[in-house]
Design a protein around this motif. Structure first.
Motif, PDB file in Angstrom:
ATOM      1  N   TRP A 154       0.838  -1.204   0.000  1.00 21.49           N
ATOM      2  CA  TRP A 154       0.000   0.000   0.000  1.00 21.49           C
ATOM      3  C   TRP A 154       0.873   1.254   0.000  1.00 21.49           C
ATOM      4  O   TRP A 154       0.656   2.176  -0.789  1.00 21.49           O
ATOM      5  CB  TRP A 154      -0.924  -0.033   1.224  1.00 21.49           C
ATOM      6  CG  TRP A 154      -2.028   0.965   1.142  1.00 21.49           C
ATOM      7  CD1 TRP A 154      -3.210   0.839   0.464  1.00 21.49           C
ATOM      8  CD2 TRP A 154      -2.027   2.261   1.730  1.00 21.49           C
ATOM      9  NE1 TRP A 154      -3.944   1.982   0.607  1.00 21.49           N
ATOM     10  CE2 TRP A 154      -3.258   2.862   1.374  1.00 21.49           C
ATOM     11  CE3 TRP A 154      -1.127   2.977   2.528  1.00 21.49           C
ATOM     12  CZ2 TRP A 154      -3.604   4.148   1.794  1.00 21.49           C
ATOM     13  CZ3 TRP A 154      -1.479   4.260   2.939  1.00 21.49           C
ATOM     14  CH2 TRP A 154      -2.706   4.824   2.573  1.00 21.49           C
ATOM     15  N   SER A 206      -9.622  -2.708  -6.562  1.00 22.30           N
ATOM     16  CA  SER A 206      -9.348  -1.833  -5.420  1.00 22.30           C
ATOM     17  C   SER A 206      -8.488  -2.543  -4.377  1.00 22.30           C
ATOM     18  O   SER A 206      -8.901  -3.553  -3.804  1.00 22.30           O
ATOM     19  CB  SER A 206     -10.662  -1.377  -4.779  1.00 22.30           C
ATOM     20  OG  SER A 206     -10.424  -0.860  -3.491  1.00 22.30           O
ATOM     21  N   GLU A 256      -7.503  -1.243  -1.445  1.00 19.13           N
ATOM     22  CA  GLU A 256      -8.125  -1.018  -0.129  1.00 19.13           C
ATOM     23  C   GLU A 256      -9.293  -1.977   0.071  1.00 19.13           C
ATOM     24  O   GLU A 256      -9.453  -2.577   1.132  1.00 19.13           O
ATOM     25  CB  GLU A 256      -8.643   0.417   0.004  1.00 19.13           C
ATOM     26  CG  GLU A 256      -7.569   1.469   0.107  1.00 19.13           C
ATOM     27  CD  GLU A 256      -7.194   2.049  -1.253  1.00 19.13           C
ATOM     28  OE1 GLU A 256      -7.459   1.387  -2.290  1.00 19.13           O
ATOM     29  OE2 GLU A 256      -6.634   3.163  -1.286  1.00 19.13           O
TER      30      GLU A 256
END
Lengths: 236, 286
Positions: free
Chosen positions: B154, B234, B236
Motif C-alpha cells: 500500500w 481496489s 483497499e
C-alpha cells in the motif's frame, strides 16, 4: 533548421486512411495552429508525432528521426503532448498529476522550478493542489492537463483541442495562457476545432482536409481568405 | 467470551492471509485488466518450491522461502511477457492461457511430488497463548508477514514514484503513455509483485495446510470472493474484504459448524452481486 519536420506521412486505422501524405514544418519558437473539420486527421497527426500510432513516412525533430522511436523517448527529447479530452489521472490529486508529468525527469531543482512556474501560471491549481483532479471544473482540468505537460519539460508542446467544452470566458483565459507559455520560449503546435481561436492566436496555420494539408499560411491572411471565411466562419 | 477471542485471533490471522492473496489478484486486474486464473498457482509454487528447496537442496527455511518467492515472481513475469503480452487485448485468450498455466503447474507438481500432501517444515515450532487462545507461532508469523507486506504494498503504491506509475496506468493508460510511462513495463512489474505476494502466502501457510497439487484452487476462489466483495481493482477493498471474510468464516466455523465456513464466501459473493455489484470500494464498471 526546422524544429519539427513531418514528411509525407500516412497513417492507417485498419483500412481507413487517417493521414494521406501529410507534411508540416515548424521553426523553433513558432506558434502554429492546425485546424480542420472532424475526421480531417488533426488528432492523428499529433498521435503520429508522439508515436502512439504506427506511421508510414518520416518525422524529424531537431534533426533526428523520431518516427522510429518509442513514446517515452520522444517525450524525453522534449516533444510533449497535452492530449485531447485532458486525459487526467482522475483519482490523483492536482499535485500528483503534476508530479506524474515529471515522471521521466530526475533534475529535482528543475522540477521544482517548473512546478512553481505552473502554479504561478495557473494560481487556481496551487489553491487546489490537494484536491482530487476528477472533481475539478472543465477549465481547471484543462489547466491541469497543460500544467502536467509543462512538467515534462517540453521544447515543443502539442495541444489537442484544449478549448473543447469550455465557455467563451474560460477560452479567452486559456488563450492568454497559451500565449504566455509560448512567450516563455516553448514552441507550440495548437490543434483546435475552434478555428477562430486558433487563427486569432497563432502565427501560421495548417488547415487539414481528408488527411492532408488543404491550405496553409499566415493565420491573419487565412482569416481574410474567402474560402476559409465561408467554411469556418459563416457557418458558425 | 472464549469464542469472541477465538474469532478475533483466528479471524485476524486468516483475514490477513486472504488480504495478502487477494491484493495481488486485484492489483493485476486493476492495472492490466487481467483476470489471472494462475494466481492460485503462484501460491502453490511458493509452497512447493520452499518445500523443494528445503528437502532437495537442504537449504535452511529462510533462504528457501526467499528463493521460492523470488522464483515465483520470475515465473509470473515470464508468463506475462511470453504468455500474456502477445495477446493482451483479448480477454478470453488471457483467461484461457492463465487457466492453462494453472493446470500445467498442477500436473507438474503432481508429476514431481506425487498426489499426496507434502508436510512443509515450519519456520518456527511451538504455540503461544493470545488472551487464552492457543495459536502456533507459524500462524502468528504468517499474520505478521501478511500484515506487513500488505502495508508495504500500500505504501509502495501510494508513496513511491514507481508505485504511483502503477496506479497511473490503472487509472488511464493513454495518459500514462503521454507522461512517458511504459505500460508494458508496469504490467511486468505488477505481475511480478502479484506473484510474489501469492507465493509468500503459500510459503507461510504450507506448514499449516501442507502442499498438494490441487491447492491452487482454494486461494483462487478466495481471491475471487475478496475481490468481488471489495470491488474489482481496489487494493483497499481487497484488504477490507479479506479481513471481513476471515472474521466471518471464523465466526461460522466456531459458532455454527466447521463444515460451513466455505458457504460464507459463496453467500457473500451472491449478496454483493445482487445488492452492490461494484463491491465495497469499487469505483466504476469497466
Amino acid at each position: 533548421m526546422n524544429l519539427l519536420d513531418v514528411r509525407d506521412i500516412k497513417v492507417l486505422y485498419g483500412k481507413a486512411i487517417a493521414l494521406n501524405g501529410l507534411s508540416i514544418r515548424l521553426q523553433p519558437g513558432e506558434l502554429v495552429g492546425v485546424v480542420g473539420p472532424n475526421g480531417a486527421g488533426k488528432t492523428t497527426l499529433l498521435r503520429a508525432i508522439s508515436a502512439v500510432v504506427p506511421v508510414l513516412g518520416e518525422i524529424y525533430y531537431d534533426g533526428q528521426r523520431i518516427d522510429t522511436k518509442a513514446p517515452h523517448e520522444i517525450i524525453r527529447m522534449g516533444v510533449v503532448q497535452c492530449p485531447e479530452r485532458r486525459q487526467l489521472f482522475t483519482e490523483f490529486t492536482v499535485a500528483e498529476n503534476l508530479e506524474m508529468g515529471a515522471f521521466l525527469r530526475k533534475d529535482k531543482e528543475g522540477i521544482r522550478r517548473d512546478l512553481a512556474y505552473v502554479y504561478a501560471l495557473f494560481p487556481v491549481l496551487a489553491e487546489r493542489r490537494r484536491q482530487i483532479s476528477g472533481t475539478l471544473s472543465g477549465g481547471e482540468q484543462q489547466m491541469l492537463a497543460i500544467g502536467r505537460a509543462l512538467l515534462s519539460k517540453p521544447r515543443l508542446l502539442m495541444m489537442d483541442e484544449p478549448s473543447m467544452g469550455l465557455s467563451p470566458l474560460v477560452k479567452k483565459h486559456l488563450a492568454a495562457s497559451i500565449l504566455e507559455i509560448w512567450k516563455g520560449g516553448i514552441t507550440v503546435l495548437l490543434v483546435e476545432q475552434d478555428a477562430h481561436l486558433a487563427l486569432g492566436l497563432t502565427q501560421r496555420t495548417y488547415i487539414l482536409e481528408h488527411g492532408k494539408v488543404g491550405l496553409e499560411g499566415e493565420s491573419q491572411r487565412l482569416m481574410a481568405n474567402e474560402e476559409v471565411k465561408r467554411v469556418y466562419f459563416q457557418l458558425t | 467470551m472464549t469464542e469472541v477471542l477465538n474469532i478475533a485471533v483466528l479471524g485476524t490471522i486468516w483475514g490477513a492471509l486472504y488480504s495478502l492473496i487477494a491484493v495481488g489478484f486485484t492489483l493485476i486486474f486493476g492495472v492490466a485488466g487481467i483476470v489471472n486464473l494462475a494466481h492460485g498457482a503462484f501460491y502453490m509454487l511458493g509452497a512447493y518450491l520452499s518445500y523443494a528447496f528445503m528437502t532437495v537442496l537442504r537449504l535452511p527455511v529462510v533462504p528457501a522461502a526467499l528463493l521460492a518467492v523470488s522464483c515465483t515472481a520470475v515465473v509470473g513475469m515470464l508468463i506475462d511477457r511470453f504468455g500474456i503480452r502477445p495477446m493482451r487485448e483479448r480477454h478470453v485468450y488471457v483467461l484461457i492461457i492463465t487457466l492453462a498455466f494453472a493446470l500445467f503447474f498442477q500436473e507438474l507438481m503432481y508429476a514431481l511430488f506425487g498426489p499426496h500432501g507434502k508436510a512443509v517444515g515450519s519456520f518456527i515450532q511451538g504455540d503461544m497463548a493470545i488472551g487464552g487462545v492457543y495459536v502456533s507461532y507459524q500462524k502468528v508469523l504468517c499474520f505478521g508477514a501478511s500484515a506487513s507486506l500488505v502495508t508495504l504494498l500500500w505504501l509502495f503504491i501510494k508513496k513511491t514514484k514507481t508505485g504511483k506509475s502503477i496506479s497511473a496506468v490503472a487509472q488511464n493508460r493513454q495518459a500514462a503513455i503521454y507522461v512517458g510511462i511504459q505500460p508494458e513495463r508496469v504490467y511486468l512489474l505488477t505481475m511480478g509483485i502479484s506473484a510474489a505476494l501469492a507465493a509468500v502466502a503459500g510459503v507461510f501457510i504450507a506448514p499449516v495446510l501442507e502442499a498438494v497439487p490441487t491447492m491452487w484452487v482454494f486461494p483462487l476462489f478466495k481471491a475471487f470472493a475478496v475481490v468481488i466483495i471489495g470491488g474489482l481493482g481496489s487494493v483497499e477493498g481487497a484488504i477490507i474484504a479479506g479481513m471481513l471474510l476471515g472474521y466471518s468464516e471464523t465466526c461460522v466455523s466456531i459458532l455454527i459448524s466447521a463444515n460451513y465456513p466455505d458457504m460464507v464466501y459463496l453467500v457473500a459473493i451472491i449478496l454483493v452481486l445482487l445488492f452492490r455489484p461494484r463491491g465495497l470500494m469499487g469505483k466504476r464498471a469497466h
